[in-house]
Design a protein around this motif. Structure first.
Motif, PDB file in Angstrom:
ATOM      1  N   PHE A 233       0.851  -1.189   0.000  1.00 42.27           N
ATOM      2  CA  PHE A 233       0.000   0.000   0.000  1.00 42.27           C
ATOM      3  C   PHE A 233       0.885   1.237   0.000  1.00 42.27           C
ATOM      4  O   PHE A 233       2.012   1.215   0.498  1.00 42.27           O
ATOM      5  N   SER A 234       0.364   2.312  -0.558  1.00 40.95           N
ATOM      6  CA  SER A 234       1.121   3.552  -0.648  1.00 40.95           C
ATOM      7  C   SER A 234       0.213   4.732  -0.360  1.00 40.95           C
ATOM      8  O   SER A 234      -1.006   4.656  -0.545  1.00 40.95           O
TER       9      SER A 234
ATOM     10  N   GLN B 124       5.810  -7.835 -20.064  1.00 40.51           N
ATOM     11  CA  GLN B 124       5.278  -8.866 -19.186  1.00 40.51           C
ATOM     12  C   GLN B 124       4.387  -8.235 -18.125  1.00 40.51           C
ATOM     13  O   GLN B 124       4.792  -7.292 -17.438  1.00 40.51           O
ATOM     14  N   ASP B 125       3.165  -8.742 -17.979  1.00 39.16           N
ATOM     15  CA  ASP B 125       2.290  -8.279 -16.899  1.00 39.16           C
ATOM     16  C   ASP B 125       2.967  -8.557 -15.565  1.00 39.16           C
ATOM     17  O   ASP B 125       3.391  -9.692 -15.291  1.00 39.16           O
ATOM     18  N   PHE B 126       3.048  -7.527 -14.710  1.00 36.83           N
ATOM     19  CA  PHE B 126       3.842  -7.680 -13.491  1.00 36.83           C
ATOM     20  C   PHE B 126       3.086  -7.273 -12.234  1.00 36.83           C
ATOM     21  O   PHE B 126       3.119  -7.977 -11.232  1.00 36.83           O
ATOM     22  N   PHE B 127       2.418  -6.136 -12.263  1.00 40.81           N
ATOM     23  CA  PHE B 127       1.640  -5.658 -11.130  1.00 40.81           C
ATOM     24  C   PHE B 127       0.215  -5.346 -11.568  1.00 40.81           C
ATOM     25  O   PHE B 127      -0.061  -5.164 -12.757  1.00 40.81           O
ATOM     26  N   THR B 128      -0.677  -5.260 -10.602  1.00 39.89           N
ATOM     27  CA  THR B 128      -2.018  -4.739 -10.817  1.00 39.89           C
ATOM     28  C   THR B 128      -2.196  -3.530  -9.902  1.00 39.89           C
ATOM     29  O   THR B 128      -1.951  -3.622  -8.698  1.00 39.89           O
ATOM     30  N   LEU B 129      -2.577  -2.405 -10.471  1.00 43.87           N
ATOM     31  CA  LEU B 129      -2.796  -1.189  -9.702  1.00 43.87           C
ATOM     32  C   LEU B 129      -4.258  -1.117  -9.286  1.00 43.87           C
ATOM     33  O   LEU B 129      -5.161  -1.226 -10.101  1.00 43.87           O
ATOM     34  N   ASN B 130      -4.477  -0.927  -7.998  1.00 46.23           N
ATOM     35  CA  ASN B 130      -5.831  -0.847  -7.461  1.00 46.23           C
ATOM     36  C   ASN B 130      -5.886   0.308  -6.480  1.00 46.23           C
ATOM     37  O   ASN B 130      -5.839   0.117  -5.264  1.00 46.23           O
ATOM     38  N   GLY B 131      -5.951   1.520  -7.019  1.00 51.35           N
ATOM     39  CA  GLY B 131      -5.926   2.691  -6.157  1.00 51.35           C
ATOM     40  C   GLY B 131      -4.583   2.803  -5.460  1.00 51.35           C
ATOM     41  O   GLY B 131      -3.533   2.830  -6.099  1.00 51.35           O
ATOM     42  N   ILE B 132      -4.591   2.833  -4.125  1.00 51.12           N
ATOM     43  CA  ILE B 132      -3.347   2.925  -3.365  1.00 51.12           C
ATOM     44  C   ILE B 132      -2.716   1.553  -3.138  1.00 51.12           C
ATOM     45  O   ILE B 132      -1.635   1.460  -2.552  1.00 51.12           O
ATOM     46  N   GLN B 133      -3.375   0.526  -3.616  1.00 46.91           N
ATOM     47  CA  GLN B 133      -2.895  -0.844  -3.402  1.00 46.91           C
ATOM     48  C   GLN B 133      -2.187  -1.374  -4.648  1.00 46.91           C
ATOM     49  O   GLN B 133      -2.639  -1.158  -5.775  1.00 46.91           O
ATOM     50  N   THR B 134      -1.083  -2.085  -4.432  1.00 46.98           N
ATOM     51  CA  THR B 134      -0.404  -2.805  -5.503  1.00 46.98           C
ATOM     52  C   THR B 134      -0.642  -4.291  -5.304  1.00 46.98           C
ATOM     53  O   THR B 134      -0.422  -4.824  -4.207  1.00 46.98           O
ATOM     54  N   GLN B 135      -1.096  -4.954  -6.355  1.00 44.65           N
ATOM     55  CA  GLN B 135      -1.351  -6.388  -6.320  1.00 44.65           C
ATOM     56  C   GLN B 135      -0.477  -7.087  -7.362  1.00 44.65           C
ATOM     57  O   GLN B 135       0.123  -6.466  -8.229  1.00 44.65           O
ATOM     58  N   SER B 136      -0.461  -8.398  -7.291  1.00 42.32           N
ATOM     59  CA  SER B 136       0.188  -9.180  -8.338  1.00 42.32           C
ATOM     60  C   SER B 136      -0.667  -9.123  -9.600  1.00 42.32           C
ATOM     61  O   SER B 136      -1.889  -8.969  -9.535  1.00 42.32           O
TER      62      SER B 136
END
Length: 304
Positions: free
Chosen positions: A180-181, A216-228
């Motif tokens: 989270f950021s 290469q797909d690496f992260f998923t951005l979800n607002g302030i959250q970073t997911q795989s």
């Protein structure tokens, strides 16, 4: 009440984690109406990512909670993970101070706010060994969700060394929440300020996938959250975790595939099918289970 387990069945409950994405209210209501008819035993509710999201207020979550309780589900209310404003604190206190439902404490401040009353420790409390689990139990924890990067051997040791009466829950399926950021990455992608984001998360029901320079797909951005970007799939390890003593396997809500994975876990639990990967992933994603095998989380190994 759950039916008795058949011979060869695996003894674990099925939990549905909190909704991490921002969906329209009607979509959320229909989703949980479907969950009420599913094999899920425990449902976590509430906004854990961004308190600016306003499609559902606290009162709406309580309405859903009552509906699910009447359907025979155990309901747990989840607190926000990153507490950085008065609004976040107020949201956390509303959840912690109610006494109708068990609380998932996702921040040490929420643990303190519980004042010794029973709670479940969320995955972001980072419990890696039995001493930490015992400390949380002394503060009221009756269960804990282990971090997503825990490997199978460490999980077995944690389960064997835990104190009596403390349940363990493991994320078995879904994109992994990694960090989270204070910054909102979805807003930044659209060149918007966090406090003027235009609620762009509504455009991405399973998050916004970000790729490396090599594509290469690496992260998923979800607002302030970073997911795989990959989707964790530990359905093939469900029986192994049950034999370790893991009490609950968690499924993370996604816009498609959630109910199919719940059904797959229910079939494994009932002994109706051999444990195997669910074969279900969010659109465009690849499966992963690397952390379980002590490898990078993005990796996939086709073995127990």
């Amino acid at each position: 009440m759950r039916e008795p387990f058949t011979p060869g069945a695996a003894r674990f409950g099925i939990a549905l984690g909190p909704l991490l994405y921002y969906w329209p209210r009607a979509t959320v209501m229909q989703f949980y109406a479907d969950i009420a008819e599913s094999a899920v035993d425990r449902v976590y509710l509430g906004e854990t990512v961004c308190t600016r999201r306003h499609e559902l207020r606290h009162a709406h979550w309580l309405e859903i909670a009552q509906m699910l309780r009447e359907a025979g589900k155990e309901v747990v209310l989840s607190t926000p993970v990153l507490i950085e404003s008065d609004t976040d604190i107020a949201c956390m206190r509303r959840v912690c101070e109610q006494e109708d439902y068990l609380v998932e404490a996702n921040d040490v401040g929420a643990v303190r706010c519980m004042g010794g009353r029973p709670f479940i420790g969320g995955p972001h409390l980072n419990v890696y060994h039995a001493d930490t689990l015992a400390w949380l139990a002394s503060l009221g924890a009756r269960g804990c969700v282990v971090p997503v990067e825990m490997d199978g051997a460490t999980l077995a040791a944690l389960s064997a060394g835990r104190c009596a009466g403390v349940a363990l829950e493991v994320l078995a399926w879904g994109r992994m929440p990694l960090a989270f950021s204070a910054r909102c990455f979805t807003a930044r992608h659209h060149r918007l300020r966090k406090d003027a984001c235009e609620f762009r998360c509504l455009d991405y029901p399973d998050g916004l996938v970000a790729a490396t320079g090599e594509g290469q797909d690496f992260f998923t951005l979800n607002g302030i959250q970073t997911q795989s970007a990959t989707c964790l799939d530990l359905c093939g390890q469900a029986q192994a975790m049950a034999h370790m003593g893991v009490d609950m396997l968690r499924v993370s809500p996604h816009s498609a595939g959630t109910l199919e994975v719940v059904a797959a876990l229910a079939a494994i639990r009932a002994g109706e099918r051999a444990p195997a990967p669910s074969g279900v992933v969010p659109a465009g994603a690849q499966p992963c289970n690397g952390y379980w095998h002590g490898r990078p989380g993005i990796a996939w190994e086709d073995r127990p």
